[in-house]
Scaffold this motif. Structure first.
Motif, PDB file in Angstrom:
ATOM      1  N   PRO A  99      83.935  20.126  -6.910  1.00 43.92           N
ATOM      2  CA  PRO A  99      84.410  19.633  -8.208  1.00 43.92           C
ATOM      3  C   PRO A  99      84.849  18.176  -8.115  1.00 43.92           C
ATOM      4  O   PRO A  99      84.987  17.631  -7.020  1.00 43.92           O
ATOM      5  CB  PRO A  99      85.591  20.557  -8.516  1.00 43.92           C
ATOM      6  N   ILE A 100      85.091  17.577  -9.266  1.00 44.50           N
ATOM      7  CA  ILE A 100      85.484  16.165  -9.268  1.00 44.50           C
ATOM      8  C   ILE A 100      86.915  15.982  -8.762  1.00 44.50           C
ATOM      9  O   ILE A 100      87.284  14.906  -8.308  1.00 44.50           O
ATOM     10  CB  ILE A 100      85.333  15.524 -10.661  1.00 44.50           C
ATOM     11  N   ASN A 101      87.726  17.022  -8.844  1.00 46.74           N
ATOM     12  CA  ASN A 101      89.026  17.037  -8.187  1.00 46.74           C
ATOM     13  C   ASN A 101      89.399  18.486  -7.903  1.00 46.74           C
ATOM     14  O   ASN A 101      88.703  19.408  -8.349  1.00 46.74           O
ATOM     15  CB  ASN A 101      90.111  16.319  -9.011  1.00 46.74           C
ATOM     16  N   GLU A 102      90.490  18.681  -7.192  1.00 47.35           N
ATOM     17  CA  GLU A 102      90.817  20.007  -6.671  1.00 47.35           C
ATOM     18  C   GLU A 102      90.983  21.059  -7.755  1.00 47.35           C
ATOM     19  O   GLU A 102      90.652  22.225  -7.555  1.00 47.35           O
ATOM     20  CB  GLU A 102      92.098  19.928  -5.835  1.00 47.35           C
ATOM     21  N   ASN A 103      91.453  20.677  -8.925  1.00 49.44           N
ATOM     22  CA  ASN A 103      91.758  21.649  -9.971  1.00 49.44           C
ATOM     23  C   ASN A 103      90.785  21.614 -11.140  1.00 49.44           C
ATOM     24  O   ASN A 103      91.026  22.240 -12.167  1.00 49.44           O
ATOM     25  CB  ASN A 103      93.180  21.399 -10.488  1.00 49.44           C
TER      26      ASN A 103
END
Length: 337
Positions: free
Chosen positions: A268-272
């Motif tokens: 993903p583009i960030n963890e969340n």
């Protein structure tokens, strides 16, 4: 009992923040087994050695940790400018900012873990992934501007159910507070145990996979985890530590221990986030087994999720081929170190 230092907090309806604050204080040798005095009487609070969530005073030098007064605007970042978090602190956050490292150290010692670096790592991790949520909820900070659903199973909600209800008689408020204390404490300690014993050791495997990624594909866009470990947060942290270009790593191959097949997972583009750096091809999404193998011209395909963030193949070679073809279809150029 008279020699024990006293922890003071308010009586009446209790919330997750002061319950957690009291639990954390009791992890410290100074306040181990300390009685918790629940009152709003200023004279009684003055007899306590440390007071949380009541009293109208925040003064760490005097062990007073209330956050309800109008003048209170403290966040983690205002107390410690080296930290990024800017949500207003609750009593839990205040105790954590001032005593968090010692608290974590004491909990790790219960499990015979002495690791100064790990204490530092968990100090940030536990605030970001545990205490910050409690601070936000207690201070009425919404999780998003435009919520599509409410989260009603969080720890703060669960603690509220320990309060005596309006139509429940003969429930002792202090007994219920202690039940909540045990409940919150177990969750807090379980989280630390998970991070210390499961999450942190995984970093070694993720770093090895990152360092060996060009052995899989010249693009450097694919990593292989030989065993399924928690990888997302480590990958993002290691990319920064190793100066890897943003979004270079797009896919992960991981063994599914139960089925002994291979999962392919989009980073993903960030963890969340639910947004991928590069999703699997749209023409594969929602297909399974032979239909997917035929469409992709790759043997052993098991599935690709309708949203394109995960898929599977019976063999490692097949999983790798699926990802290499996805890169090719998206014109991802190969490059050498």
């Amino acid at each position: 009992m008279s020699d024990l230092l006293k922890i003071g907090t308010h009586n009446g309806q209790f919330h997750c923040d002061e319950v957690l604050a009291c639990y954390m204080l009791r992890q410290l040798p100074t306040y181990k087994n300390s009685p918790i005095v629940r009152t709003r009487d200023p004279a009684e609070l003055d007899k306590c050695d440390i007071v949380v969530d009541v009293g109208g005073v925040y003064d760490a030098s005097k062990n007073r940790f209330d956050h309800h007064q109008r003048s209170f605007t403290e966040t983690f970042s205002t107390i410690d400018p080296t930290r990024p978090w800017n949500i207003k602190l609750s009593s839990a956050g205040l105790i954590y900012v001032h005593f968090g490292k010692q608290i974590i150290e004491q909990i790790l010692l219960k499990h015979s873990i002495i690791d100064e670096k790990l204490v530092d790592v968990l100090y940030d991790k536990m605030y970001e992934q545990f205490v910050r949520e409690i601070d936000a909820i207690d201070n009425g900070v919404e999780i998003a501007e435009n919520k599509k659903y409410d989260i009603t199973t969080n720890l703060s909600s669960r603690v509220s159910y320990f309060n005596p209800a309006w139509n429940q008689e003969n429930l002792d408020e202090n007994i219920q507070f202690n039940l909540a204390l045990d409940y919150v404490g177990k969750e807090f300690e379980d989280k630390i145990k998970y991070y210390a014993l499961v999450w942190w050791p995984a970093r070694t495997y993720v770093e090895k996979a990152i360092n060996e990624r060009f052995n899989l594909d010249d693009s450097g866009a694919i990593i292989r985890l030989e065993i399924p470990v928690p990888w997302k947060s480590h990958l993002f942290a290691l990319e920064k530590d190793l100066n890897i270009p943003d979004s270079e790593i797009k896919y992960v191959i991981s063994l599914d221990r139960v089925s002994q097949t291979y999962r392919i997972i989009c980073v993903p583009i960030n963890e969340n986030s639910f947004i991928n750096r590069l999703s699997l091809p749209s023409e594969w999404c929602g297909l399974r087994d032979e239909e997917l193998s035929t469409k992709s011209a790759i043997q052993g395909c098991i599935f690709v999720h309708a949203n394109g963030f995960i898929g599977g193949n019976k063999t490692f070679e097949g999983a790798l081929e699926m990802l290499q073809k996805s890169l090719e279809l998206n014109n991802i150029k190969k490059r050498k170190l």
